[in-house]
Design an enzyme around this catalytic site. Structure first.
Site, PDB file in Angstrom:
ATOM      1  N   LYS A 191      39.111  30.099  46.642  1.00 52.73           N
ATOM      2  CA  LYS A 191      39.828  30.426  45.416  1.00 52.73           C
ATOM      3  C   LYS A 191      39.201  29.637  44.271  1.00 52.73           C
ATOM      4  CE  LYS A 191      44.341  30.239  43.205  1.00 52.73           C
ATOM      5  NZ  LYS A 191      45.770  29.982  43.376  1.00 52.73           N
ATOM      6  N   LYS A 244      38.917  34.988  46.142  1.00 57.33           N
ATOM      7  CA  LYS A 244      39.713  35.268  44.950  1.00 57.33           C
ATOM      8  C   LYS A 244      39.128  34.570  43.737  1.00 57.33           C
ATOM      9  CE  LYS A 244      44.161  34.205  43.015  1.00 57.33           C
ATOM     10  NZ  LYS A 244      45.331  33.418  43.098  1.00 57.33           N
TER      11      LYS A 244
HETATM   12  C1  PBG Z   1      49.311  30.241  42.592  1.00 56.97           C
HETATM   13  C2  PBG Z   1      48.576  31.519  42.446  1.00 56.97           C
HETATM   14  C3  PBG Z   1      47.828  31.995  41.346  1.00 56.97           C
HETATM   15  C4  PBG Z   1      47.442  33.284  41.656  1.00 56.97           C
HETATM   16  C5  PBG Z   1      47.929  33.562  42.928  1.00 56.97           C
HETATM   17  N1  PBG Z   1      48.617  32.446  43.407  1.00 56.97           N
HETATM   18  C6  PBG Z   1      47.541  31.420  40.019  1.00 56.97           C
HETATM   19  C7  PBG Z   1      46.853  30.161  39.831  1.00 56.97           C
HETATM   20  O1  PBG Z   1      46.208  29.605  40.715  1.00 56.97           O
HETATM   21  O2  PBG Z   1      46.980  29.694  38.694  1.00 56.97           O
HETATM   22  C8  PBG Z   1      46.654  34.209  40.755  1.00 56.97           C
HETATM   23  C9  PBG Z   1      46.887  35.648  40.953  1.00 56.97           C
HETATM   24  C10 PBG Z   1      46.454  36.533  39.842  1.00 56.97           C
HETATM   25  O3  PBG Z   1      45.846  36.114  38.841  1.00 56.97           O
HETATM   26  O4  PBG Z   1      46.725  37.722  39.984  1.00 56.97           O
HETATM   27  N2  PBG Z   1      48.533  29.138  42.823  1.00 56.97           N
HETATM   28 ZN    ZN Z   2      49.536  27.095  42.470  1.00 57.48          ZN
END
Ligand code: PBG
Ligand code: ZN
Length: 322
Positions: A191, A244
């Site tokens: 991520k 992601k």
């Molecule tokens: C929580 C999380 C996030 C997303 C999914 N789970 C946001 C982040 O890390 O700030 C992003 C999903 C999206 O942008 O559709 N940590």
């Molecule tokens: Zn988070």
């Protein structure tokens, strides 16, 4: 001369030799459930996406059930936020209530529970904070408690998205010790710290109050490190892994597909969705065509599962093509 055009001559021929197919069962639809009553609040930066309260969820649950997609990824938005994210592991918290409700109504629908503290902390970071630092090992017990609580509520799959080191092992151990050895973990392994998440933070009300997430989420420049993250999560016991965002990271997805044999998910994130919606609303692109092209590209790169806000539309379009 090679005549590639021979097999492009008709729709029937093109369908016959088509290499990549999207199935409805590949798709997962993310939803936002807010604490309260009678809520259906549009997310301005994500046209077509709403925050629902548990009592208004039926509309989206029925649509999901009818669509033939595999299921939902659920994000809760609690009324109460504090330093230690206590609503995240409260058995009567909004996310737990929503999961119980969904599984009661649709026992066969797959409910994936996102595990992260940022929607539940007063500071909006994904971990516990001390002296302005996001602590790793102190966060793990909270993620573990949250995972057990969500599994108890009926979540089919636990999906940690916080990017703390060692969380998959900690969560696996906690699930096993609490009678959930059969609950799989889908880890957000690769991520990246991405500008593509900003519409989500409006939707989930989870923006960090200070700084950014770059000390825990990955640097967008690092493809090889992503493979190390994935390998590590597999070793810790992940059943499935995720890349992601999706579209700007198809190289990572492809490399992961070549190296690892477990199911791989890709998250077609909020910013990717909002850009398509904005351009489509302006009449600059053909929404259906672009969405199907994007999803096909994600599948072609190697994703088995695609998490996307376009899921319900895509399912409808796939049905129409039959
Ligand atoms: C929580 C999380 C996030 C997303 C999914 N789970 C946001 C982040 O890390 O700030 C992003 C999903 C999206 O942008 O559709 N940590
Ligand atoms: Zn988070």
């Amino acid at each position: 001369m090679n005549r590639f055009r021979r097999l492009r001559a008709s729709g029937a021929l093109r369908r016959m030799v088509q290499e990549t197919h999207i199935n409805k069962s590949d798709l997962i639809y993310p939803i936002f459930v807010a604490e309260g009553k009678n809520i259906k609040k549009p997310v301005d930066s994500m046209p077509g996406v709403y925050q629902y309260s548990v009592d208004t969820l039926d509309e989206v649950l029925d649509a999901t059930a009818e669509s033939g997609i595999s299921g939902l990824l659920i994000f809760g938005i609690p009324a109460h936020k504090d330093e230690l994210a206590s609503s995240a592991y409260d058995d009567s918290g909004v996310t737990q209530q929503a999961i119980r409700y969904i599984k009661g109504k649709y026992p066969d629908m797959i409910v994936i529970a996102d595990v992260c503290l940022c929607e539940y902390t007063s500071h909006g970071h994904c971990g516990v904070i001390c002296d302005g630092k996001i602590l790793n090992d102190e966060t793990l017990p909270l993620l573990s408690k949250m995972s057990v609580s969500l599994a108890k509520a009926g979540a089919d799959i636990i999906a940690p998205s916080d990017m703390m080191d060692g969380r998959v092992a900690a969560i696996r151990k906690a699930l096993d010790e609490n009678g959930f050895s059969g609950t799989p973990i889908l880890s957000y392994s690769a991520k990246f710290a991405s500008g593509y998440y900003s519409p989500f933070r409006d939707a989930a009300e989870s923006s960090p109050a200070f700084g950014d997430r770059k000390t825990y989420q990955m640097d967008c420049a690092n493809g090889r490190e992503a493979l190390r993250e994935i390998a590590d999560d597999i070793e810790e016991g992940a059943d499935m892994v995720m890349v992601k965002p999706a579209l700007a990271y198809l190289d990572v997805l492809k490399a992961a597909r070549e190296r690892f044999d477990l199911p791989i998910a890709a998250y077609n994130v909020s910013g990717e969705y909002s850009m398509v919606k904005a351009a489509a609303q302006n009449g600059w692109i053909d929404e259906k065509r672009i969405v199907m092209e994007n999803l096909t590209a994600i599948k072609r790169a190697g994703a088995d599962i695609i998490i996307t806000y376009h899921a319900l539309d895509a399912a409808k379009w796939l049905e129409e093509e039959k």
